[in-house]
Structure formats: structure tokens, C-alpha cells
Design an enzyme around this catalytic site. Structure first.
Site, short mmCIF file in Angstrom:
data_model
loop_
_atom_site.label_atom_id
_atom_site.label_comp_id
_atom_site.label_asym_id
_atom_site.label_seq_id
_atom_site.Cartn_x
_atom_site.Cartn_y
_atom_site.Cartn_z
N HIS A 1 -3.80 -3.39 -15.47
CA HIS A 1 -3.13 -3.13 -14.20
C HIS A 1 -1.63 -3.38 -14.28
O HIS A 1 -0.90 -3.00 -13.38
CB HIS A 1 -3.74 -3.99 -13.10
CG HIS A 1 -5.21 -3.81 -12.97
ND1 HIS A 1 -6.13 -4.69 -13.50
CD2 HIS A 1 -5.94 -2.82 -12.41
CE1 HIS A 1 -7.35 -4.24 -13.26
NE2 HIS A 1 -7.26 -3.12 -12.60
N GLU B 1 -4.12 1.71 4.17
CA GLU B 1 -4.51 3.11 4.02
C GLU B 1 -6.00 3.30 4.35
O GLU B 1 -6.39 4.25 5.03
CB GLU B 1 -4.21 3.55 2.58
CG GLU B 1 -4.65 4.96 2.29
CD GLU B 1 -4.19 5.45 0.92
OE1 GLU B 1 -3.21 4.91 0.37
OE2 GLU B 1 -4.82 6.40 0.42
#
Ligand code: FAD
Length: 393
Positions: free
Chosen positions: A183, A247
């Protein structure tokens, strides 16, 4: 409605957005759906009315309201009878520009926020690539530092507002990342339309959400000023992961508000349509079916509002947001299926709004994290007697 989520101020805001939607948006959406494009005048009008920066601080040009105000915006936009219009707006207000408020430098905010809030600058979020979507850590677009710029090379796909947008929030790889820390090494950039080496390679043709434009983007040696790095180099994934909760809440809000409207449409239809000598609304089999749908919508709403409250308070809410997104979008799809079914042949006709909702809502178990990914996140956060539990998505 769950008490405590919305204040009288939110309800006032709701009334003004609803009036705007009913008078100025709904009458136009059929044309925008047909054109596959939302006119610039719409964005400017949204800006004029103050709807594009509701929870941005007033010194950033926003209205200084809270996150719940944006939930109201999402709920009311979802009623405009075009999922695509609502989606485009929320990509701008909730899925991209908040990154700038949260991670931007003063200079970046001064440069971009006035245009974003006034509707002159339309925003897009560029994460997904042809080779990877759910697995965000696998993005391959590269940003190589050369002097006072980063040079971007790679492709993005399924980018909402990507064809006609102006400012793109793009994720690209600036570092290698280690096999055990995949990541790391991703960074976010503010990329303006018109930079050399940046092309909209395709406008994509899709099942629903027709009014929102969806693009494939190509970056070939595209020089982005180093000043347009958003946040910390190499920490883009972590920045994105934080914003994904917002979101996902908004995806759930759009889905469930649209479902509530599809149910309203269905009740009206069943009351007016007669068969075998009486209104269909008298048939117990159908009454029970809509009772189940209403119950599922209410349950989903409560889950969504619970996630909204936790998020608004700044609590850790990854599990609750994932559950709300999973449940609300699956419920909305079940409602869409039944709404079409209960309309009979008319439900299959374009002139009936449930037909459009059926196509639009299909997106919501896919975008902003698929149902399978939501289940994976939830499962990782359950208490298991094995070492694979826990996660950072
Ligand atoms: C209309 C539209 C608009 C969009 N707008 C944007 C946008 O503005 N910006 C942006 O960056 N992206 C956008 N997206 C992309 C969207 O977020 C991705 O499509 C979504 O995240 C899924 O990724 P994928 O399509 O690559 O599917 P994949 O990741 O390839 O998944 C394919 C299937 O495999 C399943 N799957 C994947 N991983 C797992 C797993 N670990 N366990 C179990 N099942 C798994 C998925 O659930 C899915 O069913 C948009 C997509 C669409 C269709």
C-alpha cells in the site's frame, strides 16, 4: 426517519434543494440522459445556490455546514430521476474535492477551491485502471519525479466526469512499495485538463447513469507540477482509504434514496392500475411484497444514518460504513427489480422512471467498493479464531 441525524437547518436546506431539483433539474434530465452530458450551466447554477461546497469551511468559499448537509444533498439529488446527474454531483462534492480541503496546501486551496465551489471547475477522481479496480494497491500508473515536476504515465478507466471534467484527483505510484507493504508508494495528484500528454482516450458507453460521462484516460509522459502533489508523497493509499468511507456512505445514500422514490412510484402505480376489476393495490400478494420492500428500505436507511452519525463524529466506522454500503445497495437493487416487476410491461418502458432506476442502481453494488469487497472488509473485522483477521482496506 431516524431522530437526531437532521436538524431544522438540514430540513430547511432539504426544502431548498428539493425545490431546485423539482423545478430546474427533473424537467431537464431526460435530455441530459439522451445527450450523455450535463450542461455547464447546471454546474454554475449549483454553485450559485451554494450547493457545491456545503461542508467546506467558509474561508475556503464553502457554506461552513457539516457533513450531514451533504447527506441531504445526496438524498435530494437522488430524487432528480437521473442517477447519472446525482452521481456526477456527488463525485464532485464528496468523492474528490474533499481531498483538497483535507490534504491540500493553502496555495492549492486558493488556486482550486473557488472554481470548485462556484461550479466553474468540475472534479473527477482517477483511481481505477484497466488492470485493477478493487485491488487499489496494485495501481500501475507511474509518477516519476523530474526536477520541479512529476511525469505521469499510465491509464485510468471508468472515470466519472472524466470526459468533460477540469480537475482530476489522480492516484499514481511514486515509489516501489515492498511486497509486504504494497500500500506504500502511492501518491495523489491534482491534474488539470489540457496538460500535454494527458488525453481522454475514450468516452465509455454504459448501461445506466447515462447523463454522467465516464472516461478512459491516458497519461503519456504528462508533466504535473510538483506543487500539485496532494498530501504526502507515498501516503496516497492511506489518504484514499480514509476518504473512501465518505464515498461509500454517499453511494449508500444515493442508492437508498432512489429506492424510496421507486417504491413511491410503485405505490402510485398499483393504486391507479386496475386488473380483474379492482386496483392492483387491493391484491394482498402485492401489498405484502411492497410492505417487505418498505421494511427493507427503512432498515437500510437506519443502517446508513448510523454510519453517517459515526462518520460525522469522526469515530472509527469502517465496519458500519461497509455494512451500510453493502446492505443499502443490495436492498436498492431488490427494490428496483420488484418495482419493474410490479409495473408490468410499463416498467420495461423508458417513459417510466423505474426503468431508468433499474439500470442506474445496478452500478451501486459495483462502484465505490463492490459488495464482495464490502463483505471481505466486514469479515476481516469480525472476531475470528484464526490469524487472517484484521485488515486495512
Ligand atoms: C459507471 C462507473 C463509474 C465509475 N466511476 C469511477 C470513478 O469516478 N473513479 C474511479 O477511480 N473508479 C470509478 N469506477 C470504478 C469502480 O470503482 C470499479 O469498477 C470497482 O471498484 C470494481 O473494480 P473492477 O471494475 O476493476 O472490478 P474487479 O476488481 O476486477 O472485480 C471483478 C469481480 O471480482 C470481485 N472481487 C474482486 N476482488 C475480490 C475479493 N478480494 N474477494 C471476492 N471477490 C472479489 C468483485 O467484487 C467483482 O465482482 C466506476 C465504475 C463504473 C462502472
Amino acid at each position: 426517519m431516524k431522530p437526531g441525524v437532521f436538524t431544522p437547518e438540514h430540513e430547511l436546506l432539504r426544502r431548498s434543494i428539493r425545490t431546485f431539483v423539482e423545478r430546474e433539474v427533473t424537467p431537464e434530465v431526460a435530455a441530459w440522459e439522451e445527450a450523455g452530458q450535463i450542461p455547464r450551466t447546471f454546474w454554475r447554477r449549483m454553485g450559485e445556490l451554494g450547493f457545491l461546497g456545503l461542508d467546506f469551511p467558509s474561508d475556503s468559499g464553502g457554506a461552513g455546514a457539516d457533513f450531514v448537509a451533504n447527506v441531504v444533498l445526496g438524498e435530494e439529488m437522488a430524487r432528480c430521476r437521473s442517477g447519472g446527474v446525482a452521481f456526477s454531483v456527488l463525485v464532485h462534492t464528496d468523492m474528490s474535492s474533499p481531498w483538497l480541503v483535507r490534504y491540500g496546501t493553502d496555495a492549492q486551496k486558493r488556486k482550486y477551491l473557488p472554481g470548485i465551489v462556484s461550479g466553474v471547475t468540475v472534479c473527477a477522481l482517477g483511481i481505477t485502471e484497466p488492470g485493477t479496480g478493487s485491488d487499489m494497491a496494485a495501481i500501475a500508473t507511474r509518477a516519476e519525479r523530474r526536477g520541479d515536476r512529476y511525469v505521469l504515465t499510465g491509464n485510468k478507466i471508468f472515470i466519472t466526469n472524466g470526459v468533460y471534467g477540469d480537475l482530476y484527483f489522480v492516484a499514481a505510484r511514486t515509489g516501489a512499495g515492498q511486497p509486504d507493504r504494497r500500500h506504500d508508494g502511492i501518491s495523489m495528484f491534482l491534474v488539470e485538463r489540457g496538460l500535454p500528454g494527458f488525453d481522454v482516450s475514450r468516452k465509455l458507453d454504459k448501461m445506466g447513469m447515462r447523463a454522467s460521462d465516464t472516461a478512459e484516460l491516458a497519461f503519456h509522459e504528462c508533466p504535473v507540477p510538483a506543487d500539485n502533489l496532494l498530501g504526502v508523497e507515498g501516503r496516497g493509499f492511506q489518504q484514499l482509504a480514509a476518504g473512501l468511507q465518505r464515498e461509500r456512505i454517499m453511494a449508500a445514500v444515493l442508492a437508498i434514496s432512489g429506492a424510496a422514490q421507486a417504491l413511491e412510484d410503485t405505490l402510485r402505480y398499483l393504486s391507479q392500475r386496475t386488473a380483474f376489476g379492482e386496483p392492483l393495490a387491493q391484491r394482498q400478494a402485492l401489498r405484502h411484497r411492497v410492505a417487505d420492500l418498505a421494511t427493507e428500505i427503512e432498515a437500510a436507511r437506519h443502517l446508513v444514518y448510523h454510519a453517517v452519525e459515526l462518520y460525522a463524529r469522526g469515530d472509527d466506522c469502517i465496519t458500519e460504513v461497509s455494512m451500510a454500503k453493502l446492505f443499502a445497495t443490495e436492498v436498492a437493487n431488490r427494490v428496483a427489480y420488484q418495482a419493474v416487476q410490479l409495473h408490468g410491461g410499463y416498467g420495461y418502458m423508458r417513459e417510466f422512471p423505474v426503468e431508468g432506476f433499474f439500470r442506474d442502481v445496478r452500478l451501486w453494488t459495483i462502484a465505490s467498493g463492490t459488495s464482495e469487497v464490502m463483505r471481505e472488509i466486514i469479515a476481516k473485522r469480525l472476531t475470528w479464531d484464526n490469524p487472517r483477521r484484521g485488515g486495512n482496506t
